[in-house]
Design a protein around this motif. Structure first.
Motif, mmCIF file in Angstrom:
data_model
loop_
_atom_site.group_PDB
_atom_site.id
_atom_site.type_symbol
_atom_site.label_atom_id
_atom_site.label_comp_id
_atom_site.label_asym_id
_atom_site.label_seq_id
_atom_site.Cartn_x
_atom_site.Cartn_y
_atom_site.Cartn_z
ATOM 1 N N ASP A 280 -77.211 62.707 13.296
ATOM 2 C CA ASP A 280 -78.397 62.259 12.600
ATOM 3 C C ASP A 280 -78.703 63.105 11.477
ATOM 4 N N PHE A 281 -78.087 64.240 11.270
ATOM 5 C CA PHE A 281 -78.250 65.416 10.288
ATOM 6 C C PHE A 281 -77.516 65.528 9.145
ATOM 7 N N PRO A 282 -77.870 65.870 7.833
ATOM 8 C CA PRO A 282 -76.814 65.862 6.945
ATOM 9 C C PRO A 282 -75.889 66.992 7.037
ATOM 10 N N HIS A 283 -74.565 66.658 6.748
ATOM 11 C CA HIS A 283 -73.554 67.679 6.994
ATOM 12 C C HIS A 283 -73.755 69.018 6.130
ATOM 13 N N GLU A 284 -74.387 68.925 5.220
ATOM 14 C CA GLU A 284 -74.863 69.987 4.448
ATOM 15 C C GLU A 284 -75.600 71.154 5.113
ATOM 16 N N TRP A 285 -76.397 70.641 5.980
ATOM 17 C CA TRP A 285 -77.464 71.495 6.749
ATOM 18 C C TRP A 285 -76.558 72.184 7.754
ATOM 19 N N ILE A 286 -77.155 73.475 8.219
ATOM 20 C CA ILE A 286 -76.510 74.124 9.265
ATOM 21 C C ILE A 286 -77.535 73.582 10.414
ATOM 22 N N TYR A 287 -76.513 72.974 11.506
ATOM 23 C CA TYR A 287 -77.453 72.402 12.738
ATOM 24 C C TYR A 287 -77.208 73.480 13.742
ATOM 25 N N ALA A 288 -78.272 74.100 14.339
ATOM 26 C CA ALA A 288 -78.172 75.254 15.127
ATOM 27 C C ALA A 288 -79.571 74.962 16.378
ATOM 28 N N LYS A 289 -79.055 75.957 17.145
ATOM 29 C CA LYS A 289 -80.225 76.023 18.233
ATOM 30 C C LYS A 289 -80.312 77.523 18.669
ATOM 31 N N GLY A 290 -81.372 78.080 18.919
ATOM 32 C CA GLY A 290 -81.857 79.332 19.347
ATOM 33 C C GLY A 290 -82.093 79.479 20.758
#
Length: 341
Positions: A280-290
């Protein structure tokens, strides 16, 4: 947020409303909704000397520095003013806050906040506590409530520091304000943000069932500007902000030109929930978890509400802390214009 020596149309109307006692349209910090602020006769506003009434800047400065003096002076003699209706007091406080936001000298802003609380504390010491209680209530509501359009911890910090020095409040009464001060002093605007490790997802395999992940840190994340977007998959308000960010042409242009990196960060412990939101998130963004344990006690980042936005520069210095999406877009737009000049 209104900053700078220039006064926009709303503030010009506000200034003349205070000067000539005419209605002004404004926004309630409590609800965030705009409504007509009617003429308030019960609050004794400062009277601008005739000699400076035609000089907008001088009159503005006089109003700002003397906004509460007449009220405090009268309240010291007539205690009925301390029981002024709450909605009347709130309107006056909102008008004061708008004036305070026209001052671009942060040290002066802080000094005015400290002076105001100190005066209210002096009244409270002799048993006249209502002014202090009202100021603390509406300072928190307008400047610290995550949903307030006036959210500004830098203006709230001097209030909290003054509370710690209060002679009228006992130690127990100061405890919640001490905790707020502890959070507000984390990652302040102008200071370097605290570093932390995170895991980011860069693809999937096995038919889309297995996440491909790597580990890195905030400080190792390169970018001229870095927008940390704390969010939860499935959160309605998070999704609304995500759509605003991904549909903004200015942000898209900055990402394309390698001027901006968006770090979408999930800090709860449900890895499956985090993975399920990847597409669901743009591929240009960093999709992360802390790591949840790093954020749970609020000693690293004082995340008081999700979603939350932090904007950092290339040195990881905080430019915006827990900012609204509107303020973030405005700030990024100004940065984009500066790059074009």
């Amino acid at each position: 947020m209104v900053k700078g020596s220039g006064i926009n149309r709303l503030l010009v109307r506000l200034f003349y409303a205070l000067l000539f006692c005419v209605p002004v349209v404004g926004c309630s910090g409590g609800s965030g909704k705009c409504a007509e602020t009617e003429k308030v006769q019960d609050f004794p506003y400062a009277e601008i000397p005739l000699a400076i009434r035609n000089n907008l800047e001088s009159a503005r400065e006089y109003l700002l520095e003397n906004f509460w003096n007449r009220y405090i002076s009268k309240a010291g003699k007539d205690t009925s003013l301390l029981s002024i209706e709450e909605n009347v007091f709130e309107k006056a406080y909102a008008e004061y806050l708008r004036l305070l936001l026209t001052e671009n000298n942060a040290e002066k802003q802080a000094a005015l906040q400290r002076q105001l609380i100190a005066k209210a504390d002096s009244l409270a010491v002799v048993g006249k506590r209502q002014l202090l209680m009202n100021l603390l209530k509406f300072s928190e509501l307008y400047l610290y409530n995550p949903n307030s359009p006036y959210l500004d911890e830098e203006l709230y910090i001097p209030v909290l520091e003054s509370v710690m020095n209060s002679e009228a409040l006992d130690t127990l009464s100061k405890v919640p304000y001490a905790y707020q001060l502890e959070l507000a002093l984390l990652n302040r605007v102008g200071q370097k943000a605290n570093d932390f490790p995170y895991t980011y997802l860069y693809g999937v395999e096995n038919g889309g069932s297995q996440p491909l992940v790597k580990e890195t840190t905030l400080y190792a994340t390169e970018g001229k500007y870095l927008l940390i977007y704390f969010n939860n998959p499935g959160c309605m308000s998070c999704n609304e902000i995500k759509q605003i960010l991904e549909q903004d042409a200015g942000i898209a242009g900055m990402i394309k030109d390698s001027e901006l990196v968006i770090l979408s960060l999930y800090i709860d412990g449900d890895s499956e929930r985090w993975f399920s939101g990847y597409r669901d998130f743009p591929h240009e963004w960093i999709y992360a978890k802390g790591e949840q344990s790093l954020f749970a006690d609020n000693t690293l980042y004082g995340i008081r509400a999700i979603p939350s936005l932090y904007l950092l520069d290339s040195n990881k210095k905080v430019l915006l802390k827990d900012a609204s999406v509107g303020r973030t877009l405005e700030y990024l737009s100004l940065l984009g214009k500066e790059q074009q000049q």
